[in-house]
Design a protein around this motif. Sequence first.
Motif, PDB file in Angstrom:
ATOM      1  N   ALA A 242       0.814  -1.218   0.000  1.00  0.00           N
ATOM      2  CA  ALA A 242       0.000   0.000   0.000  1.00  0.00           C
ATOM      3  C   ALA A 242       0.845   1.264   0.000  1.00  0.00           C
ATOM      4  CB  ALA A 242      -0.934  -0.013   1.211  1.00  0.00           C
ATOM      5  N   ASN A 243       2.041   1.175   0.577  1.00  0.00           N
ATOM      6  CA  ASN A 243       2.920   2.352   0.632  1.00  0.00           C
ATOM      7  C   ASN A 243       3.839   2.462  -0.572  1.00  0.00           C
ATOM      8  OD1 ASN A 243       4.738   0.291   1.107  1.00  0.00           O
ATOM      9  ND2 ASN A 243       5.163   0.866   3.223  1.00  0.00           N
ATOM     10  N   GLY A 244       3.701   1.544  -1.537  1.00  0.00           N
ATOM     11  CA  GLY A 244       4.506   1.608  -2.754  1.00  0.00           C
ATOM     12  C   GLY A 244       5.959   1.228  -2.565  1.00  0.00           C
ATOM     13  N   GLU A 245       6.314   0.741  -1.378  1.00  0.00           N
ATOM     14  CA  GLU A 245       7.719   0.449  -1.092  1.00  0.00           C
ATOM     15  C   GLU A 245       8.103  -1.002  -1.393  1.00  0.00           C
ATOM     16  OE1 GLU A 245       8.533   1.662   2.892  1.00  0.00           O
ATOM     17  OE2 GLU A 245       8.100   3.784   2.507  1.00  0.00           O
ATOM     18  N   GLY A 246       7.154  -1.797  -1.864  1.00  0.00           N
ATOM     19  CA  GLY A 246       7.458  -3.184  -2.193  1.00  0.00           C
ATOM     20  C   GLY A 246       7.868  -3.977  -0.964  1.00  0.00           C
ATOM     21  N   LEU A 247       8.559  -5.081  -1.213  1.00  0.00           N
ATOM     22  CA  LEU A 247       9.043  -5.937  -0.126  1.00  0.00           C
ATOM     23  C   LEU A 247      10.503  -6.247  -0.410  1.00  0.00           C
ATOM     24  CD1 LEU A 247       7.959  -7.378   2.425  1.00  0.00           C
ATOM     25  CD2 LEU A 247       7.651  -9.411   1.017  1.00  0.00           C
ATOM     26  N   LYS A 248      11.365  -5.844   0.507  1.00  0.00           N
ATOM     27  CA  LYS A 248      12.800  -5.973   0.302  1.00  0.00           C
ATOM     28  C   LYS A 248      13.186  -7.399  -0.060  1.00  0.00           C
ATOM     29  CE  LYS A 248      17.214  -4.781   2.453  1.00  0.00           C
ATOM     30  NZ  LYS A 248      17.881  -4.245   3.663  1.00  0.00           N
ATOM     31  N   GLY A 249      13.911  -7.542  -1.159  1.00  0.00           N
ATOM     32  CA  GLY A 249      14.386  -8.848  -1.579  1.00  0.00           C
ATOM     33  C   GLY A 249      13.369  -9.678  -2.314  1.00  0.00           C
ATOM     34  N   ALA A 250      12.139  -9.156  -2.461  1.00  0.00           N
ATOM     35  CA  ALA A 250      11.099  -9.941  -3.141  1.00  0.00           C
ATOM     36  C   ALA A 250      10.410  -9.152  -4.252  1.00  0.00           C
ATOM     37  CB  ALA A 250      10.070 -10.438  -2.124  1.00  0.00           C
ATOM     38  N   PHE A 251       9.926  -7.950  -3.919  1.00  0.00           N
ATOM     39  CA  PHE A 251       9.173  -7.154  -4.885  1.00  0.00           C
ATOM     40  C   PHE A 251       9.688  -5.719  -4.862  1.00  0.00           C
ATOM     41  CE2 PHE A 251       6.414 -10.273  -2.742  1.00  0.00           C
ATOM     42  CZ  PHE A 251       6.355 -11.204  -3.772  1.00  0.00           C
ATOM     43  N   PRO A 252      10.043  -5.176  -6.020  1.00  0.00           N
ATOM     44  CA  PRO A 252      10.687  -3.856  -6.065  1.00  0.00           C
ATOM     45  C   PRO A 252       9.724  -2.729  -5.697  1.00  0.00           C
ATOM     46  CG  PRO A 252      10.216  -4.642  -8.275  1.00  0.00           C
ATOM     47  CD  PRO A 252       9.904  -5.776  -7.353  1.00  0.00           C
ATOM     48  N   VAL A 260       8.665   4.345 -13.122  1.00  0.00           N
ATOM     49  CA  VAL A 260       7.416   5.057 -12.832  1.00  0.00           C
ATOM     50  C   VAL A 260       7.571   6.552 -13.092  1.00  0.00           C
ATOM     51  CG1 VAL A 260       5.740   5.636 -11.032  1.00  0.00           C
ATOM     52  CG2 VAL A 260       6.696   3.325 -11.150  1.00  0.00           C
ATOM     53  N   LEU A 261       8.719   7.107 -12.759  1.00  0.00           N
ATOM     54  CA  LEU A 261       8.934   8.553 -12.886  1.00  0.00           C
ATOM     55  C   LEU A 261       9.304   8.992 -14.296  1.00  0.00           C
ATOM     56  CD1 LEU A 261      10.931   9.183  -9.578  1.00  0.00           C
ATOM     57  CD2 LEU A 261       8.505   9.605 -10.001  1.00  0.00           C
ATOM     58  N   ASP A 262       9.611   8.031 -15.169  1.00  0.00           N
ATOM     59  CA  ASP A 262      10.016   8.363 -16.534  1.00  0.00           C
ATOM     60  C   ASP A 262       8.869   9.050 -17.284  1.00  0.00           C
ATOM     61  OD1 ASP A 262      11.089   8.502 -19.083  1.00  0.00           O
ATOM     62  OD2 ASP A 262      11.876   6.461 -19.041  1.00  0.00           O
ATOM     63  N   ASP A 263       9.172  10.157 -17.962  1.00  0.00           N
ATOM     64  CA  ASP A 263       8.149  10.866 -18.736  1.00  0.00           C
ATOM     65  C   ASP A 263       7.692  10.051 -19.937  1.00  0.00           C
ATOM     66  OD1 ASP A 263       7.961  13.025 -17.085  1.00  0.00           O
ATOM     67  OD2 ASP A 263       9.386  14.268 -18.210  1.00  0.00           O
ATOM     68  N   ASN A 264       8.528   9.117 -20.399  1.00  0.00           N
ATOM     69  CA  ASN A 264       8.134   8.220 -21.487  1.00  0.00           C
ATOM     70  C   ASN A 264       7.544   6.953 -20.862  1.00  0.00           C
ATOM     71  OD1 ASN A 264       7.803   6.552 -23.662  1.00  0.00           O
ATOM     72  ND2 ASN A 264       9.924   6.669 -24.383  1.00  0.00           N
ATOM     73  N   THR A 310       1.760   9.610  -9.006  1.00  0.00           N
ATOM     74  CA  THR A 310       1.473  10.785  -8.162  1.00  0.00           C
ATOM     75  C   THR A 310       1.312  10.416  -6.684  1.00  0.00           C
ATOM     76  OG1 THR A 310      -0.906  10.552  -8.623  1.00  0.00           O
ATOM     77  CG2 THR A 310       0.361  12.007 -10.068  1.00  0.00           C
ATOM     78  N   SER A 311       1.693   9.214  -6.297  1.00  0.00           N
ATOM     79  CA  SER A 311       1.544   8.785  -4.906  1.00  0.00           C
ATOM     80  C   SER A 311       2.902   8.559  -4.253  1.00  0.00           C
ATOM     81  CB  SER A 311       0.722   7.492  -4.848  1.00  0.00           C
ATOM     82  OG  SER A 311      -0.567   7.677  -5.384  1.00  0.00           O
ATOM     83  N   TRP A 312       2.922   8.526  -2.918  1.00  0.00           N
ATOM     84  CA  TRP A 312       4.107   8.190  -2.113  1.00  0.00           C
ATOM     85  C   TRP A 312       5.269   9.172  -2.357  1.00  0.00           C
ATOM     86  CZ3 TRP A 312       3.204   4.004  -5.878  1.00  0.00           C
ATOM     87  CH2 TRP A 312       2.053   3.255  -5.574  1.00  0.00           C
ATOM     88  N   GLY A 313       4.957  10.385  -2.743  1.00  0.00           N
ATOM     89  CA  GLY A 313       6.002  11.360  -3.026  1.00  0.00           C
ATOM     90  C   GLY A 313       6.410  11.401  -4.485  1.00  0.00           C
ATOM     91  N   ASN A 314       5.903  10.488  -5.309  1.00  0.00           N
ATOM     92  CA  ASN A 314       6.185  10.547  -6.745  1.00  0.00           C
ATOM     93  C   ASN A 314       5.483  11.757  -7.349  1.00  0.00           C
ATOM     94  OD1 ASN A 314       7.591   8.174  -6.490  1.00  0.00           O
ATOM     95  ND2 ASN A 314       6.006   6.867  -7.381  1.00  0.00           N
ATOM     96  N   ASN A 315       6.129  12.380  -8.293  1.00  0.00           N
ATOM     97  CA  ASN A 315       5.554  13.565  -8.937  1.00  0.00           C
ATOM     98  C   ASN A 315       5.924  13.562 -10.413  1.00  0.00           C
ATOM     99  OD1 ASN A 315       4.252  16.008  -9.319  1.00  0.00           O
ATOM    100  ND2 ASN A 315       5.998  17.238  -8.639  1.00  0.00           N
ATOM    101  N   ALA A 316       5.343  12.595 -11.142  1.00  0.00           N
ATOM    102  CA  ALA A 316       5.664  12.427 -12.561  1.00  0.00           C
ATOM    103  C   ALA A 316       4.508  12.908 -13.430  1.00  0.00           C
ATOM    104  CB  ALA A 316       5.965  10.959 -12.852  1.00  0.00           C
ATOM    105  N   ARG A 317       4.797  13.049 -14.701  1.00  0.00           N
ATOM    106  CA  ARG A 317       3.756  13.472 -15.649  1.00  0.00           C
ATOM    107  C   ARG A 317       2.679  12.410 -15.753  1.00  0.00           C
ATOM    108  NH1 ARG A 317       2.342  12.483 -20.880  1.00  0.00           N
ATOM    109  NH2 ARG A 317       4.041  10.996 -21.224  1.00  0.00           N
TER     110      ARG A 317
END
Length: 338
Positions: A242-252, A260-264, A310-317
């Motif tokens: 839910a926090n977008g942080e994944g699970l260390k060693g399992a899910f990025p 996610v932040l890439d404009d393309n 646009t979540s968890w501090g992300n600010n992409a197009r």
Amino acid sequence: MDFFDNHKKLFWTAFLFFVVLTMLVAIFPALNNQRNYEPLPNAEPLSEDAIAGKAVFVANGCVACHTQQVRNVDMDKTWGERPSIAADYAGIHRTDFWRNTATLMGTERTGPDLTNIGNRQPSLDWNLVHLYNPRIVVKESVMPAYPWMFEVKKHPAEGDVVVNIPEEYLDGSAGKVVAKKEALQLVAYLQSLKQTKLPDGSPVPEFLYKRAPKAQPGAAGEEEQLDGASLYTANCQSCHQANGEGLKGAFPPLKGSKIVLDDNPELMVDIIMNGYSGRIQEGFGPMPAIGTTNNLKPEEIAAIMNHEKTSWGNNARKVTVDEIKKLIETVKVKSAQK
């Protein structure tokens, strides 16, 4: 009236009546179905590990909470690409003479339906973490944990399947969590549960009682937008959290992710539609093709992507639906050329 005073006649009459009813109501219809239905042409038989895993599934009571049938109502689209049909179960046979655990269709959904779980969540890593303690990946889960299917080893042997468990769930145990044979067999069974595609040209049963998708009001002059947060919860949260942080060693993590932040957004669309295995060397399991498997529409994919951007501090197009429609066709062509 002598008949009613003779207990032997009463017993044998009731017994014969029971036998005849059993033949008419249960046995003859079952034999008729067996003659009339065959497995779908592309149906794959269970492997030896999957057969053993099915026994583990039954022995541990999984059948009590999980069904394996997709009904032809719109709310069941979450579980499969189409409603279940009789042919889906035609090739499933008795375990042995005394035990009939053929279909495991169940009676309730305390947990999710598992008909198509092999496509929806094929990741070995996710399934093993989920078995060890479901709360690691789904904090609200009421499913019991199965730690006895695992053991802790200070020095795992070659060939051992090590499960990446966060330290806070290890109860102070020193070493690595290793999956036992029964855990791997159970996951093999879960991975085998896949809806077989209908032969080309066969009409696909429609889901009935359509539900209007949940939408969020747009700004003045703009169309309503689908609820990306809800779609993310249904399709992505079990791995990326839910926090977008994944699970260390399992899910990025998606928080701060370059993709996610890439404009393309082409690579992001490609990953959603075709899956991704480019980070296996970093210890992350392959991501399934969620967009394709869950039949996500371009509007739904755009809503999910904009939520992540646009979540968890992300600010992409943000992306548009038209942009996503074009990119879906592009990545389909590229995938077919590989």
